[in-house]
Motif scaffolding. Structure first.
Motif, mmCIF file in Angstrom:
data_model
loop_
_atom_site.group_PDB
_atom_site.id
_atom_site.type_symbol
_atom_site.label_atom_id
_atom_site.label_comp_id
_atom_site.label_asym_id
_atom_site.label_seq_id
_atom_site.Cartn_x
_atom_site.Cartn_y
_atom_site.Cartn_z
ATOM 1 N N CYS A 7 0.935 -1.126 0.084
ATOM 2 C CA CYS A 7 -0.117 -0.508 -0.081
ATOM 3 C C CYS A 7 0.481 1.077 -0.205
ATOM 4 C CB CYS A 7 -0.265 -0.292 1.237
ATOM 5 S SG CYS A 7 -1.776 1.077 0.960
ATOM 6 N N CYS A 8 1.872 1.497 0.890
ATOM 7 C CA CYS A 8 2.927 2.614 0.809
ATOM 8 C C CYS A 8 4.103 1.807 0.133
ATOM 9 C CB CYS A 8 2.401 2.844 1.831
ATOM 10 S SG CYS A 8 3.984 2.274 3.568
ATOM 11 N N GLY A 9 4.415 1.127 -0.159
ATOM 12 C CA GLY A 9 6.222 0.680 -0.375
ATOM 13 C C GLY A 9 7.170 0.932 0.393
ATOM 14 N N ALA A 10 6.885 0.509 1.788
ATOM 15 C CA ALA A 10 7.459 0.588 3.395
ATOM 16 C C ALA A 10 8.241 -0.469 3.056
ATOM 17 C CB ALA A 10 7.095 0.736 4.459
ATOM 18 N N PRO A 11 9.567 -0.797 3.432
ATOM 19 C CA PRO A 11 9.894 -2.030 3.750
ATOM 20 C C PRO A 11 9.672 -2.925 4.735
ATOM 21 C CG PRO A 11 11.672 -0.689 5.076
ATOM 22 C CD PRO A 11 10.166 0.458 3.894
ATOM 23 N N LEU A 12 9.739 -4.109 4.328
ATOM 24 C CA LEU A 12 8.809 -4.484 5.557
ATOM 25 C C LEU A 12 9.936 -5.977 5.466
ATOM 26 C CD1 LEU A 12 5.422 -5.954 4.435
ATOM 27 C CD2 LEU A 12 6.048 -4.207 5.763
ATOM 28 N N PRO A 13 9.844 -6.567 7.424
ATOM 29 C CA PRO A 13 10.700 -7.748 7.423
ATOM 30 C C PRO A 13 10.343 -9.367 6.314
ATOM 31 C CG PRO A 13 9.653 -6.907 9.215
ATOM 32 C CD PRO A 13 9.130 -6.983 8.413
ATOM 33 N N GLY A 14 11.562 -9.651 6.193
ATOM 34 C CA GLY A 14 11.768 -10.827 5.310
ATOM 35 C C GLY A 14 11.613 -10.796 3.938
ATOM 36 N N GLU A 15 11.563 -12.228 3.185
ATOM 37 C CA GLU A 15 12.214 -11.702 1.779
ATOM 38 C C GLU A 15 10.540 -11.523 1.683
ATOM 39 O OE1 GLU A 15 14.322 -12.169 0.012
ATOM 40 O OE2 GLU A 15 15.594 -12.007 2.748
ATOM 41 N N ASP A 16 10.642 -11.517 -0.303
ATOM 42 C CA ASP A 16 9.157 -11.203 -0.633
ATOM 43 C C ASP A 16 9.047 -12.197 -1.177
ATOM 44 O OD1 ASP A 16 7.362 -10.260 -2.268
ATOM 45 O OD2 ASP A 16 8.867 -9.541 -4.315
ATOM 46 N N ASP A 17 7.658 -13.074 -0.989
ATOM 47 C CA ASP A 17 7.246 -14.427 -1.619
ATOM 48 C C ASP A 17 6.231 -14.076 -2.377
ATOM 49 O OD1 ASP A 17 5.126 -12.889 0.285
ATOM 50 O OD2 ASP A 17 4.790 -14.926 1.221
ATOM 51 N N GLY A 18 5.969 -12.874 -2.779
ATOM 52 C CA GLY A 18 5.128 -12.763 -4.129
ATOM 53 C C GLY A 18 3.735 -12.082 -3.480
ATOM 54 N N ARG A 19 3.476 -12.621 -2.104
ATOM 55 C CA ARG A 19 1.887 -11.687 -1.774
ATOM 56 C C ARG A 19 1.666 -11.013 -1.382
ATOM 57 N NH1 ARG A 19 0.223 -16.611 2.661
ATOM 58 N NH2 ARG A 19 3.235 -16.243 3.245
ATOM 59 N N ALA A 20 0.296 -10.090 -1.198
ATOM 60 C CA ALA A 20 0.341 -8.837 -0.625
ATOM 61 C C ALA A 20 0.293 -8.485 0.628
ATOM 62 C CB ALA A 20 -0.667 -8.100 -1.720
ATOM 63 N N ALA A 21 1.284 -7.945 1.477
ATOM 64 C CA ALA A 21 1.248 -7.025 2.548
ATOM 65 C C ALA A 21 1.065 -5.969 2.781
ATOM 66 C CB ALA A 21 2.688 -7.852 3.011
ATOM 67 N N GLN A 22 1.203 -5.915 4.218
ATOM 68 C CA GLN A 22 1.087 -4.440 4.647
ATOM 69 C C GLN A 22 1.762 -3.726 6.021
ATOM 70 O OE1 GLN A 22 -3.563 -3.211 4.664
ATOM 71 N NE2 GLN A 22 -3.553 -3.094 2.640
ATOM 72 N N CYS A 23 2.182 -2.552 6.267
ATOM 73 C CA CYS A 23 2.602 -2.328 6.571
ATOM 74 C C CYS A 23 1.790 -1.691 8.637
ATOM 75 C CB CYS A 23 3.741 -1.424 6.874
ATOM 76 S SG CYS A 23 2.908 0.203 6.458
ATOM 77 N N ASP A 24 2.331 -1.555 9.200
ATOM 78 C CA ASP A 24 1.667 -1.310 10.733
ATOM 79 C C ASP A 24 0.292 -0.241 10.162
ATOM 80 O OD1 ASP A 24 2.133 -3.769 11.818
ATOM 81 O OD2 ASP A 24 3.727 -2.149 12.942
ATOM 82 N N ASP A 25 1.291 0.574 9.758
ATOM 83 C CA ASP A 25 0.904 2.073 9.159
ATOM 84 C C ASP A 25 -1.008 1.417 8.738
ATOM 85 O OD1 ASP A 25 2.026 3.682 10.848
ATOM 86 O OD2 ASP A 25 3.322 4.401 9.328
ATOM 87 N N CYS A 26 -0.596 0.921 7.071
ATOM 88 C CA CYS A 26 -1.398 0.845 6.539
ATOM 89 C C CYS A 26 -2.519 -0.424 6.902
ATOM 90 C CB CYS A 26 -0.795 0.279 4.677
ATOM 91 S SG CYS A 26 0.065 1.984 3.883
ATOM 92 N N LEU A 27 -1.885 -0.513 7.814
ATOM 93 C CA LEU A 27 -3.019 -1.190 9.107
ATOM 94 C C LEU A 27 -4.049 -0.711 9.481
ATOM 95 C CD1 LEU A 27 -1.247 -5.136 9.350
ATOM 96 C CD2 LEU A 27 -2.980 -4.966 7.760
ATOM 97 N N THR A 28 -4.278 0.379 9.831
ATOM 98 C CA THR A 28 -4.807 1.159 11.251
ATOM 99 C C THR A 28 -4.771 2.213 10.213
ATOM 100 O OG1 THR A 28 -2.826 1.990 11.815
ATOM 101 C CG2 THR A 28 -3.388 0.135 13.077
ATOM 102 N N LEU A 29 -4.247 2.376 8.880
ATOM 103 C CA LEU A 29 -4.883 3.873 8.331
ATOM 104 C C LEU A 29 -5.581 3.240 6.956
ATOM 105 C CD1 LEU A 29 -5.580 6.875 9.286
ATOM 106 C CD2 LEU A 29 -3.170 7.058 7.634
ATOM 107 N N ALA A 30 -7.274 4.103 6.426
ATOM 108 C CA ALA A 30 -7.546 3.641 4.998
ATOM 109 C C ALA A 30 -6.756 4.509 4.348
ATOM 110 C CB ALA A 30 -8.944 3.666 5.372
#
Length: 240
Positions: free
Chosen positions: A46-69
Motif C-alpha cells: 500500500c505504501c512501499g515501506a520495507p517489511l521484514p523477511g523476503e518477498d514471497d509474492g503475496r501482498a502485505a501491509q505495514c502497521d501504518d497501512c493496517l491501521t489507516l485506510a
C-alpha cells in the motif's frame, strides 16, 4: 565516438552525491551507493515501506497501512528517506539539481513497474502557485515527467491544482497533517476527461504520513479515475 572519449577525459563522470569520479554518467560512487538506502525485497503493497523477511509474492501491509485506510490502491517507494537519499532529495528540491531526475526516474521505474498499465496516466502532486513562484519548479512534476518518459506513458503535469496554500507539514502529527491538506486539491477544470475511466499513478518526492497523497487521490477519484496508485522517490519509514 572520438569526441565523446575526449570529452570524458576532460569532463569525467562524477558521483551525483559527492562529485567523486565514477565510471558512468548519473552514477553513485561506492561509498555513496553504500549509504543510499534502496528499498527491495518485501514491501508494503500500500505504501512501499520495507517489511521484514523476503518477498514471497503475496501482498502485505505495514502497521501504518493496517491501521489507516488509504484511498489509493497500491503504493511503492524507491528509497528510504535517510542518509544519501535524503541528501539527493534536498538537492533536487532546493538546489536546482534537475539532473537528478535522470537516475531518480530509473529508480522510480524499478519500484513502480508493477503499478503501470498500458492506459495509466502519470501525474505529480502539485505545488500552490505562490510556492511555485518561489521555488521556480515543482520537483514532483520533474520526477513525474521523467518517469513517464522512462515508462513510455503519458504524463499530465497540470492534472491537479492545490487551490489552497497549505502550511508546511513539518512538525505536525499525523492527524494535523491530514487536517492541513483536507480539501486542498482538485482536478484542474477541463482535465477530467484525461483520467475518466483510466488508472492514475501519482508521483511525489517524499511520503511521510500519506496525507497529501490521500487528498490528491480523493480528488482524482472524485473526477472519475478508475483507480489511483502512488509512487514516491523516498518513504519515511522505520527500519525493517
Amino acid at each position: 565516438m572520438g569526441l565523446q572519449a575526449a570529452l570524458r577525459l576532460i569532463y569525467p563522470p562524477l558521483c551525483i552525491a559527492c562529485d567523486g569520479q565514477v565510471a558512468t554518467e548519473f552514477g553513485l560512487c561506492t561509498d555513496c551507493w553504500q549509504t543510499t538506502p534502496f528499498i527491495g525485497g518485501a514491501v508494503c503493497d500500500c505504501c512501499g515501506a520495507p517489511l521484514p523477511g523476503e518477498d514471497d509474492g503475496r501482498a502485505a501491509q505495514c502497521d501504518d497501512c493496517l491501521t489507516l485506510a488509504r484511498p489509493w490502491s497500491r503504493g511503492r517507494a524507491a528509497l528510504q528517506y535517510r542518509d544519501t537519499a535524503r541528501q539527493l532529495v534536498m538537492a533536487l528540491k532546493h538546489a536546482d539539481r534537475l539532473d537528478l531526475a535522470v537516475p531518480a526516474a530509473q529508480w522510480l521505474m524499478r519500484a513502480a513497474s508493477p503499478l503501470i498499465a498500458p492506459d495509466t496516466v502519470i501525474a505529480p502532486v502539485p505545488l500552490h502557485w505562490l510556492r511555485m513562484v518561489r521555488r521556480k519548479y515543482n520537483q514532483s512534476a520533474v520526477l513525474a515527467q521523467a518517469l513517464a518518459r522512462q515508462a513510455g506513458r503519458p504524463a499530465c503535469p497540470d492534472l491537479l491544482i492545490r487551490h489552497r496554500n497549505t502550511r508546511s507539514q513539518e512538525g505536525r502529527d499525523r492527524d494535523g497533517r491530514f487536517r492541513n491538506v483536507e480539501g486542498a486539491f482538485r482536478v484542474r477544470p477541463g482535465r477530467d476527461w484525461v483520467i475518466a475511466g483510466r488508472p492514475v499513478l501519482l508521483v511525489d518526492d517524499v511520503m511521510t504520513s500519506g496525507a497529501t497523497l490521500s487528498a490528491c487521490t480523493e480528488a482524482c477519484l472524485a473526477a472519475g479515475a478508475a483507480r489511483v496508485d502512488v509512487v514516491v522517490l523516498c518513504r519515511v519509514a522505520k527500519e525493517a
